[in-house]
Design a protein around this motif. Structure first.
Motif, short mmCIF file in Angstrom:
data_model
loop_
_atom_site.label_atom_id
_atom_site.label_comp_id
_atom_site.label_asym_id
_atom_site.label_seq_id
_atom_site.Cartn_x
_atom_site.Cartn_y
_atom_site.Cartn_z
N ASN A 294 2.67 1.56 -3.40
CA ASN A 294 1.78 1.98 -4.49
C ASN A 294 1.30 3.42 -4.30
O ASN A 294 1.10 4.13 -5.29
CB ASN A 294 0.59 1.03 -4.59
N LEU A 295 1.13 3.85 -3.07
CA LEU A 295 0.80 5.26 -2.84
C LEU A 295 1.94 6.15 -3.31
O LEU A 295 1.72 7.21 -3.91
CB LEU A 295 0.51 5.51 -1.37
N GLY B 293 3.53 9.33 -10.08
CA GLY B 293 2.83 9.44 -11.37
C GLY B 293 2.12 10.77 -11.51
O GLY B 293 2.12 11.37 -12.59
N VAL B 294 1.51 11.25 -10.44
CA VAL B 294 0.83 12.54 -10.50
C VAL B 294 1.86 13.65 -10.73
O VAL B 294 1.64 14.56 -11.53
CB VAL B 294 0.03 12.79 -9.20
N LEU C 159 4.08 5.37 -5.65
CA LEU C 159 4.07 5.33 -7.12
C LEU C 159 2.98 6.24 -7.67
O LEU C 159 3.16 6.92 -8.69
CB LEU C 159 3.86 3.89 -7.60
N PHE C 160 1.81 6.26 -7.03
CA PHE C 160 0.72 7.12 -7.47
C PHE C 160 1.13 8.59 -7.37
O PHE C 160 0.91 9.38 -8.30
CB PHE C 160 -0.53 6.85 -6.63
N LEU D 66 0.84 -1.20 0.00
CA LEU D 66 0.00 0.00 0.00
C LEU D 66 0.87 1.25 0.00
O LEU D 66 0.64 2.19 -0.78
CB LEU D 66 -0.91 -0.02 1.23
#
Lengths: 342, 64
Positions: free
Chosen positions: B38-39, B45-46, B41-42, B35
């Motif tokens: 991936n947060l 990405g933003v 990575l998010f 979690l």
């Protein structure tokens, strides 16, 4: 023909047989628009008058299901095997399509679909009622009927069968107010067995850019019942849309960014507390209208890399789609090739 | 003597802390670890979408 195509892709997703209907070269993604910013209030206006003017300028936030759609449309759609789709418009109201899928991993199939669009016009490209149905070679049917009952109420009925057995049937009604949208859906209601699913959605514009809402899912079957509540928030700016959905089942965040006329980027995060799993994805869409070409690519945290290329072969009414997905973690590769005629 | 014991104790605590962080960061079956990753990575990405996506494909090529 044009009105059939335009009306066959309303807010609900198009049927699977209408593959490749997205056209490259669209400079403004359909449905994307900046919410109107209220003008500066005149200095002589009263406080109550200003408040009423601000409230009346709040736009309708759209459908609940469309909150994450802008971001999801950027990602490539996984396709496997060879697909041939032939669309033929028989009149302004009626269109048929044939889909042939040759697959290496699953069963090959043939689907016949038909779309009927009525003559009641409610918007620039919206005609009702819309009836869409398709059936495959095994006799399984997918169909939906969408109708605008009044200027604010829209209803949909959908059926899905597996050969002769009904597996899904649902009906919903959506009410669009000045600054809110409410929808109730009844899924697989069975009065005799005492089972069914009721889903309610509500989305409210708080400011011209911010919309907040929620979803309540209630399911019941003999000996068991439960409910799930989710909250959603969406912020829309001139060049990006950020959406967050939080619920007891998990979380879903998406960020859509329109960099320029050619490039759109989407980032997604999903986490499921039940599956104890989470993932993050990054996708982009390149539109080259001069080449009639659209390219989508994606990469995610599960080491899956994918891309699709769609090109219109003008002046022929042909559209070519190439797709490839590679899962590095599981060492699997899938590729697809499709041609759409008409 | 007591100072060296205190130093050894703090060193071992720091070592244990680093080891637990390393185990947390490398355990691919841990839901919380995935979690957090991936947060991150998010968020990355933003940031990439907002800052590194403003190139213009249709701009004329530079003349060499």
């Amino acid at each position: 023909m044009g009105s059939v195509l335009a009306a066959s892709s309303p807010s609900p997703p198009p049927p699977p047989s209408a593959a490749g209907s997205a056209s490259p070269g669209v400079t403004m993604p359909p449905g994307f628009g900046m919410p109107p910013v209220p003008p500066a209030a005149p200095p002589t206006g009263s406080g109550a008058g200003k408040e009423q003017r601000a409230e009346s300028l709040l736009p309708n936030p759209g459908a609940f299901d469309e909150c994450h759609r802008k971001c999801k449309e950027v990602f490539p759609m996984q396709m496997e095997g060879v697909r041939l789709v032939v669309n033929k418009g028989l009149s302004n109201h009626f269109q048929v399509n044939h889909s042939l899928l040759l697959s290496t991993t699953g069963d090959s199939s043939y689907r016949f679909g038909a779309t009927f669009v009525g003559s009641k016009q409610t918007g620039p490209a919206e005609f009702f009622p819309v009836m869409v149905g398709d059936m495959d070679n095994s006799g399984s049917l997918n169909s939906q009927i969408i109708h605008q009952i009044s200027s604010r109420i829209r209803s949909k009925v959908a059926f899905q069968t597996q050969q002769q057995k009904f597996v899904n049937w649902q009906g919903d009604a959506e009410f669009r107010g000045e600054d809110f949208t409410a929808m109730v859906t009844f899924g697989n209601p069975d009065v005799l067995a005492g089972s069914g699913i009721i889903i309610t959605h509500y989305l409210q514009s708080i400011t011209p850019s911010l919309a907040l809402g929620g979803e309540l899912v209630y399911h019941r079957r003999p000996g068991e019942e439960g409910s799930v509540l989710s909250l959603v928030g969406r912020y829309t700016a001139s060049d990006f849309i950020a959406t967050l959905t939080l619920g007891s089942a998990g979380a879903h965040a998406s960020y859509y960014h329109k960099a320029n006329e050619q490039l759109q980027v989407g980032v997604e995060f999903e986490a499921s507390s039940r599956m104890q799993d989470s993932s993050a994805s990054f996708g982009y869409q390149l539109d080259v209208p001069k080449a009639n070409l659209q390219f989508k690519g994606s990469v995610d945290s599960n080491w899956v890399v994918g891309a699709t290329l769609e090109k219109k072969l003008l002046p022929l009414p042909l559209s070519l789609v190439l797709c490839a997905f590679l899962n590095h973690q599981k060492n699997k590769f899938q590729c697809g090739f499709g041609i759409t005629i008409g | 003597m007591s100072e060296s014991n205190v130093k050894k104790g703090s060193l071992s605590r720091a070592t244990e802390w680093i080891s637990s962080i390393y185990r947390f960061a490398t355990d691919r079956n841990d839901f919380r670890r995935n979690l957090v990753v991936n947060l991150g990575l998010f968020a990355t990405g933003v940031w990439v979408a907002r800052n590194l996506s403003d190139f213009d494909l249709m701009s004329p090529q530079p003349v060499t």
